[in-house]
Design an enzyme around this catalytic site. Structure first.
Site, PDB file in Angstrom:
ATOM      1  CG  ASP A   2      -3.056  -3.335  -2.823  1.00  0.00           C
ATOM      2  OD1 ASP A   2      -2.216  -4.229  -3.062  1.00  0.00           O
ATOM      3  OD2 ASP A   2      -2.897  -2.459  -1.961  1.00  0.00           O
ATOM      4  N   GLY A   3      -4.165  -6.417  -2.729  1.00  0.00           N
ATOM      5  CA  GLY A   3      -4.524  -7.361  -1.671  1.00  0.00           C
ATOM      6  C   GLY A   3      -4.365  -8.826  -2.044  1.00  0.00           C
ATOM      7  N   GLY A  15      -1.609 -10.610  -2.170  1.00  0.00           N
ATOM      8  CA  GLY A  15      -0.683 -11.251  -1.237  1.00  0.00           C
ATOM      9  C   GLY A  15      -1.344 -11.515   0.106  1.00  0.00           C
ATOM     10  CG  HIS A  71       0.105 -12.521  -7.551  1.00  0.00           C
ATOM     11  ND1 HIS A  71      -0.314 -11.250  -7.232  1.00  0.00           N
ATOM     12  CD2 HIS A  71       1.319 -12.671  -6.956  1.00  0.00           C
ATOM     13  CE1 HIS A  71       0.619 -10.652  -6.495  1.00  0.00           C
ATOM     14  NE2 HIS A  71       1.605 -11.503  -6.303  1.00  0.00           N
ATOM     15  CB  SER A  89       3.258  -0.294 -10.179  1.00  0.00           C
ATOM     16  OG  SER A  89       4.168  -0.725  -9.180  1.00  0.00           O
ATOM     17  CD  GLU A 128       6.697   3.057  -8.673  1.00  0.00           C
ATOM     18  OE1 GLU A 128       5.544   2.720  -9.019  1.00  0.00           O
ATOM     19  OE2 GLU A 128       7.349   3.932  -9.256  1.00  0.00           O
ATOM     20  CG  LEU A 173     -15.225  -3.858 -21.494  1.00  0.00           C
ATOM     21  CD1 LEU A 173     -15.385  -2.583 -20.670  1.00  0.00           C
ATOM     22  CD2 LEU A 173     -15.468  -5.084 -20.614  1.00  0.00           C
ATOM     23  NE  ARG A 209      -4.108   0.472  -3.099  1.00  0.00           N
ATOM     24  CZ  ARG A 209      -2.838   0.799  -3.294  1.00  0.00           C
ATOM     25  NH1 ARG A 209      -2.542   1.972  -3.774  1.00  0.00           N
ATOM     26  NH2 ARG A 209      -1.867  -0.051  -2.997  1.00  0.00           N
ATOM     27  NE  ARG A 215       0.231   2.391  -0.450  1.00  0.00           N
ATOM     28  CZ  ARG A 215       0.139   1.787   0.743  1.00  0.00           C
ATOM     29  NH1 ARG A 215      -0.239   2.448   1.811  1.00  0.00           N
ATOM     30  NH2 ARG A 215       0.444   0.499   0.856  1.00  0.00           N
ATOM     31  CD  GLU A 233     -16.388  11.708  -7.500  1.00  0.00           C
ATOM     32  OE1 GLU A 233     -16.341  11.435  -6.279  1.00  0.00           O
ATOM     33  OE2 GLU A 233     -16.440  12.877  -7.939  1.00  0.00           O
TER      34      GLU A 233
END
Ligand code: IPE
Ligand code: IPE
Ligand code: MG
Length: 233
Positions: free
Chosen positions: A17-18, A20, A34, A62, A64, A128, A179, A185, A198
């Site tokens: 996240d972040g 933008g 991005h 996502s 959403e 991996l 995150r 969240r 965790e």
């Protein structure tokens, strides 16, 4: 690699996240966030490989995220498609197996074929496993699993069998979910699978993430005392 990391998560999952905000802070369009974000994914994959992590999952789009503007969505798809097409050899060279979770149907054909071609090319690699969550939603994953049960007239299930019909059936549950950006969240990520993960919320924006940051996350993981409802020995 550092001697300080003694306990590794088997599976680390990132809510990237972040992007933008990273771009906006620099007076750039979100697209460039991005674009930089993809470079951070590459650094992180190599970092996970170096640390000897077995599974690494990236929340890339996502269920959403369709709420965003068409231009931003198309920009993300193009960046992903170009990255995958231009870096086919990267995954082979670095022995990284590529996987995905989520529903690919609504994506453009060129993105789908770029992804599926890498998934196929890397399917026999051991080491991996990197999973991209694309058009993924934790609720959607659960609902699709329930529908599978209903279609098969299954009358009863249990946790083990249910986990085996989720998109993540081929990997362990995430030990550690990171995150970036400071938001605290889950945003509909791996809801069922995160029951005992965790959680860690570093404040930096995803495009600034690198191997040093990964090491910081892993050092944080060392400090956690995972009890799974039991008591300390
Ligand atoms: C994460 O960065 C990338 C995706 C969700 C695709 P954002 O685009 O959410 O960046 P912010 O949160 O707006 O800064
Ligand atoms: C979560 O980030 C989804 C991905 C990282 C793909 P968002 O930026 O979409 O989440 P919210 O809207 O802040 O909860
Ligand atoms: Mg965001």
């Amino acid at each position: 690699m550092t001697q300080r990391i003694k306990i590794l998560p088997k599976h680390i999952a990132f809510i990237m996240d972040g992007n933008g905000r990273w771009a906006t802070k620099r007076g750039l369009a979100r697209y460039y966030g991005h674009k930089e974000g993809i470079k951070a994914v590459e650094r992180t994959m190599l970092g996970c490989k170096n640390f000897g992590i077995e599974y690494c999952t990236f929340f890339a789009f996502s269920t959403e995220n369709w709420r965003r503007g068409e231009d931003e969505i198309n920009g993300i798809f193009e960046l992903l498609r170009d990255y995958l097409n231009q870096n086919k050899d990267f995954f082979i060279k670095n022995q990284i197996k590529v996987n995905y979770i989520g529903v690919l149907d609504p994506f453009p054909e060129d993105l789908k074929s770029a992804l599926l071609s890498i998934v196929d090319k890397t399917k026999n690699i051991e080491g991996l496993t990197v999973t991209f969550a694309l058009n993924y939603g934790g609720r959607d994953d659960i609902i699709r699993a329930v529908n599978k049960l209903l279609q098969n007239n299954t009358k009863q299930t249990n946790e083990k069998d249910f986990l085996a019909i989720l998109d993540t059936k081929d990997m362990p549950e995430p030990d550690f979910v990171v995150r970036t950006s400071g938001e605290q969240r889950i945003s509909n990520f791996l809801l069922f699978q995160m029951a005992y993960s965790e959680l860690y919320f570093p404040k930096i924006y995803w495009p600034s993430f690198n191997e040093r940051q990964l090491e910081k996350c892993l050092l944080e993981y060392q400090k956690r005392n995972r009890r799974f409802g039991g008591v300390n020995k």
